[in-house]
Design a protein around this motif. Structure first.
Motif, PDB file in Angstrom:
ATOM      1  N   CYS A 137      -2.821 -93.691  13.909  1.00 11.93           N
ATOM      2  CA  CYS A 137      -3.435 -94.096  15.176  1.00 11.93           C
ATOM      3  C   CYS A 137      -4.904 -94.453  14.990  1.00 11.93           C
ATOM      4  CB  CYS A 137      -3.288 -92.982  16.206  1.00 11.93           C
ATOM      5  SG  CYS A 137      -1.608 -92.764  16.797  1.00 11.93           S
ATOM      6  N   ILE A 177      -6.654 -98.128  15.608  1.00 12.07           N
ATOM      7  CA  ILE A 177      -7.808 -98.299  16.498  1.00 12.07           C
ATOM      8  C   ILE A 177      -8.947 -98.999  15.774  1.00 12.07           C
ATOM      9  CG2 ILE A 177      -9.622 -97.034  17.730  1.00 12.07           C
ATOM     10  CD1 ILE A 177      -7.426 -94.987  18.484  1.00 12.07           C
ATOM     11  N   THR A 186      -8.134-102.640  15.371  1.00 14.02           N
ATOM     12  CA  THR A 186      -8.276-103.350  16.649  1.00 14.02           C
ATOM     13  C   THR A 186      -9.744-103.617  16.955  1.00 14.02           C
ATOM     14  OG1 THR A 186      -6.278-102.307  17.483  1.00 14.02           O
ATOM     15  CG2 THR A 186      -7.774-103.254  19.106  1.00 14.02           C
ATOM     16  N   PHE A 187     -10.592-102.617  16.785  1.00 11.42           N
ATOM     17  CA  PHE A 187     -12.007-102.819  17.067  1.00 11.42           C
ATOM     18  C   PHE A 187     -12.660-103.760  16.065  1.00 11.42           C
ATOM     19  CE2 PHE A 187     -12.048 -98.662  19.519  1.00 11.42           C
ATOM     20  CZ  PHE A 187     -12.122 -99.310  20.735  1.00 11.42           C
ATOM     21  N   ILE A 213      -8.690-106.056  26.268  1.00 15.98           N
ATOM     22  CA  ILE A 213      -8.268-104.970  25.376  1.00 15.98           C
ATOM     23  C   ILE A 213      -8.968-103.675  25.737  1.00 15.98           C
ATOM     24  CG2 ILE A 213      -8.356-104.151  22.988  1.00 15.98           C
ATOM     25  CD1 ILE A 213      -7.857-107.045  22.125  1.00 15.98           C
ATOM     26  N   ARG A 214     -10.255-103.752  26.031  1.00 20.25           N
ATOM     27  CA  ARG A 214     -10.999-102.553  26.401  1.00 20.25           C
ATOM     28  C   ARG A 214     -10.453-101.947  27.696  1.00 20.25           C
ATOM     29  NH1 ARG A 214     -16.706-103.973  26.813  1.00 20.25           N
ATOM     30  NH2 ARG A 214     -16.610-103.970  24.549  1.00 20.25           N
ATOM     31  N   LYS A 216      -7.399-102.290  28.957  1.00 22.47           N
ATOM     32  CA  LYS A 216      -6.067-101.725  28.704  1.00 22.47           C
ATOM     33  C   LYS A 216      -6.187-100.391  27.971  1.00 22.47           C
ATOM     34  CE  LYS A 216      -2.345-103.839  29.081  1.00 22.47           C
ATOM     35  NZ  LYS A 216      -1.296-103.668  30.065  1.00 22.47           N
ATOM     36  N   ALA A 217      -7.065-100.316  26.978  1.00 26.24           N
ATOM     37  CA  ALA A 217      -7.233 -99.071  26.226  1.00 26.24           C
ATOM     38  C   ALA A 217      -7.765 -97.964  27.128  1.00 26.24           C
ATOM     39  CB  ALA A 217      -8.178 -99.294  25.047  1.00 26.24           C
ATOM     40  N   GLN A 218      -8.691 -98.298  28.006  1.00 22.51           N
ATOM     41  CA  GLN A 218      -9.225 -97.298  28.918  1.00 22.51           C
ATOM     42  C   GLN A 218      -8.173 -96.823  29.901  1.00 22.51           C
ATOM     43  OE1 GLN A 218     -12.560 -99.350  30.608  1.00 22.51           O
ATOM     44  NE2 GLN A 218     -13.940 -98.812  28.932  1.00 22.51           N
ATOM     45  N   SER A 219      -7.334 -97.729  30.381  1.00 22.55           N
ATOM     46  CA  SER A 219      -6.303 -97.316  31.336  1.00 22.55           C
ATOM     47  C   SER A 219      -5.254 -96.446  30.658  1.00 22.55           C
ATOM     48  CB  SER A 219      -5.654 -98.532  31.987  1.00 22.55           C
ATOM     49  OG  SER A 219      -4.920 -99.280  31.046  1.00 22.55           O
ATOM     50  N   TYR A 220      -4.869 -96.784  29.431  1.00 21.44           N
ATOM     51  CA  TYR A 220      -3.910 -95.947  28.706  1.00 21.44           C
ATOM     52  C   TYR A 220      -4.507 -94.578  28.395  1.00 21.44           C
ATOM     53  CZ  TYR A 220      -0.780 -99.916  28.021  1.00 21.44           C
ATOM     54  OH  TYR A 220       0.071-100.970  28.205  1.00 21.44           O
ATOM     55  N   ALA A 221      -5.757 -94.551  27.973  1.00 17.79           N
ATOM     56  CA  ALA A 221      -6.405 -93.276  27.669  1.00 17.79           C
ATOM     57  C   ALA A 221      -6.511 -92.414  28.919  1.00 17.79           C
ATOM     58  CB  ALA A 221      -7.789 -93.510  27.065  1.00 17.79           C
TER      59      ALA A 221
END
Length: 73
Positions: free
Chosen positions: A15, A19, A22-23, A37-38, A40-45
């Protein structure tokens, strides 16, 4: 080491590697892709954190009321 611990650390390492990849690829994209992308990542986190908090609350409630019921028996 226990095999469960080894598998857990391997999953964590994969993981973290994904990450980082991706960054590292974000500067190549435009601002829209980076922001998407940011977001989506924040919503998943956020979803994961809320899920873990709810599980911890449920566990705490269960242990609090479950132990009281067990002591009465």
């Amino acid at each position: 080491m226990d095999w469960i611990v080894v598998v857990s650390f391997a999953a964590l390492a994969i993981c973290v590697l994904l990450i980082v990849v991706t960054f590292a690829s974000l500067p190549k994209m435009g601002d829209e892709g980076k922001n998407f992308i940011r977001m989506k990542a924040q919503s998943y986190a956020f979803t994961v954190v809320i899920g873990v908090v709810l599980i911890e609350i449920a566990e705490s409630v269960y242990l609090t009321f479950g132990q009281n019921d067990l002591m009465r028996v």
